[in-house]
Write a protein that holds these residues in place. Structure first.
Motif, PDB file in Angstrom:
ATOM      1  N   MET A 125       0.814  -1.201   0.000  1.00 13.86           N
ATOM      2  CA  MET A 125       0.000   0.000   0.000  1.00 13.86           C
ATOM      3  C   MET A 125       0.856   1.263   0.000  1.00 13.86           C
ATOM      4  SD  MET A 125      -3.087   0.575  -0.265  1.00 13.86           S
ATOM      5  CE  MET A 125      -4.366   1.727   0.003  1.00 13.86           C
ATOM      6  N   ALA A 126       2.025   1.196   0.665  1.00 17.23           N
ATOM      7  CA  ALA A 126       2.916   2.354   0.701  1.00 17.23           C
ATOM      8  C   ALA A 126       3.420   2.698  -0.694  1.00 17.23           C
ATOM      9  CB  ALA A 126       4.081   2.093   1.650  1.00 17.23           C
ATOM     10  N   TRP A 127       3.658   1.676  -1.521  1.00 18.41           N
ATOM     11  CA  TRP A 127       4.135   1.936  -2.874  1.00 18.41           C
ATOM     12  C   TRP A 127       3.069   2.609  -3.714  1.00 18.41           C
ATOM     13  CZ3 TRP A 127       8.962   2.049  -4.384  1.00 18.41           C
ATOM     14  CH2 TRP A 127       9.915   1.347  -3.653  1.00 18.41           C
ATOM     15  N   ILE A 128       1.827   2.187  -3.557  1.00 24.80           N
ATOM     16  CA  ILE A 128       0.730   2.821  -4.298  1.00 24.80           C
ATOM     17  C   ILE A 128       0.591   4.278  -3.872  1.00 24.80           C
ATOM     18  CG2 ILE A 128      -1.777   2.803  -4.655  1.00 24.80           C
ATOM     19  CD1 ILE A 128      -1.570  -0.298  -4.404  1.00 24.80           C
ATOM     20  N   SER A 129       0.657   4.511  -2.570  1.00 23.07           N
ATOM     21  CA  SER A 129       0.607   5.876  -2.047  1.00 23.07           C
ATOM     22  C   SER A 129       1.743   6.720  -2.611  1.00 23.07           C
ATOM     23  CB  SER A 129       0.677   5.841  -0.515  1.00 23.07           C
ATOM     24  OG  SER A 129       0.780   7.121   0.009  1.00 23.07           O
ATOM     25  N   LEU A 130       2.918   6.130  -2.696  1.00 31.49           N
ATOM     26  CA  LEU A 130       4.083   6.847  -3.204  1.00 31.49           C
ATOM     27  C   LEU A 130       3.929   7.183  -4.688  1.00 31.49           C
ATOM     28  CD1 LEU A 130       6.878   7.962  -2.601  1.00 31.49           C
ATOM     29  CD2 LEU A 130       7.805   5.688  -3.093  1.00 31.49           C
ATOM     30  N   ILE A 131       3.389   6.274  -5.454  1.00 31.93           N
ATOM     31  CA  ILE A 131       3.156   6.542  -6.880  1.00 31.93           C
ATOM     32  C   ILE A 131       2.178   7.690  -7.044  1.00 31.93           C
ATOM     33  CG2 ILE A 131       2.123   5.599  -8.985  1.00 31.93           C
ATOM     34  CD1 ILE A 131       3.417   2.881  -8.127  1.00 31.93           C
ATOM     35  N   PHE A 132       1.092   7.683  -6.270  1.00 33.56           N
ATOM     36  CA  PHE A 132       0.131   8.779  -6.357  1.00 33.56           C
ATOM     37  C   PHE A 132       0.735  10.096  -5.873  1.00 33.56           C
ATOM     38  CE2 PHE A 132      -3.032   5.454  -6.955  1.00 33.56           C
ATOM     39  CZ  PHE A 132      -3.820   6.035  -7.948  1.00 33.56           C
ATOM     40  N   ALA A 133       1.603  10.030  -4.880  1.00 28.39           N
ATOM     41  CA  ALA A 133       2.295  11.235  -4.419  1.00 28.39           C
ATOM     42  C   ALA A 133       3.122  11.820  -5.555  1.00 28.39           C
ATOM     43  CB  ALA A 133       3.188  10.921  -3.219  1.00 28.39           C
ATOM     44  N   GLY A 134       3.807  10.953  -6.300  1.00 32.89           N
ATOM     45  CA  GLY A 134       4.590  11.412  -7.448  1.00 32.89           C
ATOM     46  C   GLY A 134       3.720  11.983  -8.547  1.00 32.89           C
ATOM     47  N   LEU A 135       2.564  11.366  -8.788  1.00 29.32           N
ATOM     48  CA  LEU A 135       1.649  11.899  -9.803  1.00 29.32           C
ATOM     49  C   LEU A 135       1.116  13.273  -9.405  1.00 29.32           C
ATOM     50  CD1 LEU A 135      -0.290   8.628 -10.716  1.00 29.32           C
ATOM     51  CD2 LEU A 135       1.521   9.771 -12.037  1.00 29.32           C
ATOM     52  N   PHE A 136       0.817  13.445  -8.120  1.00 21.40           N
ATOM     53  CA  PHE A 136       0.368  14.762  -7.670  1.00 21.40           C
ATOM     54  C   PHE A 136       1.499  15.784  -7.705  1.00 21.40           C
ATOM     55  CE2 PHE A 136      -3.497  12.712  -6.180  1.00 21.40           C
ATOM     56  CZ  PHE A 136      -4.435  13.690  -6.487  1.00 21.40           C
ATOM     57  N   GLU A 137       2.738  15.319  -7.625  1.00 19.34           N
ATOM     58  CA  GLU A 137       3.852  16.246  -7.791  1.00 19.34           C
ATOM     59  C   GLU A 137       3.866  16.790  -9.217  1.00 19.34           C
ATOM     60  OE1 GLU A 137       8.645  16.755  -7.225  1.00 19.34           O
ATOM     61  OE2 GLU A 137       7.805  14.750  -7.063  1.00 19.34           O
ATOM     62  N   ILE A 138       3.567  15.939 -10.186  1.00 20.60           N
ATOM     63  CA  ILE A 138       3.469  16.390 -11.575  1.00 20.60           C
ATOM     64  C   ILE A 138       2.357  17.421 -11.709  1.00 20.60           C
ATOM     65  CG2 ILE A 138       3.000  15.679 -13.954  1.00 20.60           C
ATOM     66  CD1 ILE A 138       4.057  12.851 -13.067  1.00 20.60           C
ATOM     67  N   VAL A 139       1.230  17.160 -11.060  1.00 23.31           N
ATOM     68  CA  VAL A 139       0.091  18.082 -11.121  1.00 23.31           C
ATOM     69  C   VAL A 139       0.480  19.448 -10.575  1.00 23.31           C
ATOM     70  CG1 VAL A 139      -2.203  18.576 -10.163  1.00 23.31           C
ATOM     71  CG2 VAL A 139      -1.684  16.286 -11.039  1.00 23.31           C
ATOM     72  N   TRP A 140       1.081  19.463  -9.368  1.00 21.96           N
ATOM     73  CA  TRP A 140       1.366  20.783  -8.790  1.00 21.96           C
ATOM     74  C   TRP A 140       2.484  21.502  -9.520  1.00 21.96           C
ATOM     75  CZ3 TRP A 140       6.061  22.054  -6.879  1.00 21.96           C
ATOM     76  CH2 TRP A 140       6.842  21.114  -6.215  1.00 21.96           C
ATOM     77  N   ALA A 141       3.456  20.768 -10.040  1.00 24.58           N
ATOM     78  CA  ALA A 141       4.531  21.427 -10.785  1.00 24.58           C
ATOM     79  C   ALA A 141       3.997  22.040 -12.079  1.00 24.58           C
ATOM     80  CB  ALA A 141       5.645  20.439 -11.086  1.00 24.58           C
ATOM     81  N   THR A 142       3.129  21.309 -12.754  1.00 29.84           N
ATOM     82  CA  THR A 142       2.524  21.825 -13.984  1.00 29.84           C
ATOM     83  C   THR A 142       1.644  23.032 -13.690  1.00 29.84           C
ATOM     84  OG1 THR A 142       2.556  19.589 -14.916  1.00 29.84           O
ATOM     85  CG2 THR A 142       1.131  21.201 -15.987  1.00 29.84           C
TER      86      THR A 142
END
Length: 105
Positions: free
Chosen positions: A1-18
């Motif tokens: 579950m931590a890995w899934i959370s981490l992947i979504f954290a990275g995807l939201f990093e793309i969102v906020w950077a964009t």
């Protein structure tokens, strides 16, 4: 579950950077709001994944997803250059992420 959370954290990093790029220095309201909300979600998910994943692994994966994702968004949505050296650099980041995942128990 931590890995899934981490992947979504990275995807939201793309969102906020964009969104931060689109905010033009925080002068446009909606991209600015998306940036702040995206950051909060991204940091929250990163924090949650760090409960079980090592710091170095979690942070490396998080920043790598964000960096490569922002690179891809830059090319396909913002018209940034896709030179062979930039593509090679992104591929090296991805290979480092795969190695980091394999090396973490």
């Amino acid at each position: 579950m931590a890995w899934i959370s981490l992947i979504f954290a990275g995807l939201f990093e793309i969102v906020w950077a964009t969104a931060m790029k689109q905010s033009q220095g925080f002068i446009r309201i909606w991209p600015s709001i998306i940036t702040i909300v995206g950051m909060l979600i991204s940091f929250g998910l990163l924090s949650w994944s760090m409960r079980t994943l090592p710091l170095g692994t979690a942070y490396t994966i998080w920043t790598g997803i964000g960096a490569v994702g922002a690179f891809i968004i830059g090319i396909f949505l913002l018209g940034e250059a896709a030179s062979p050296l930039r593509i090679l650099a992104a591929l090296l980041i991805v290979s480092g992420l795969v190695i980091m995942k394999v090396a973490t128990s």
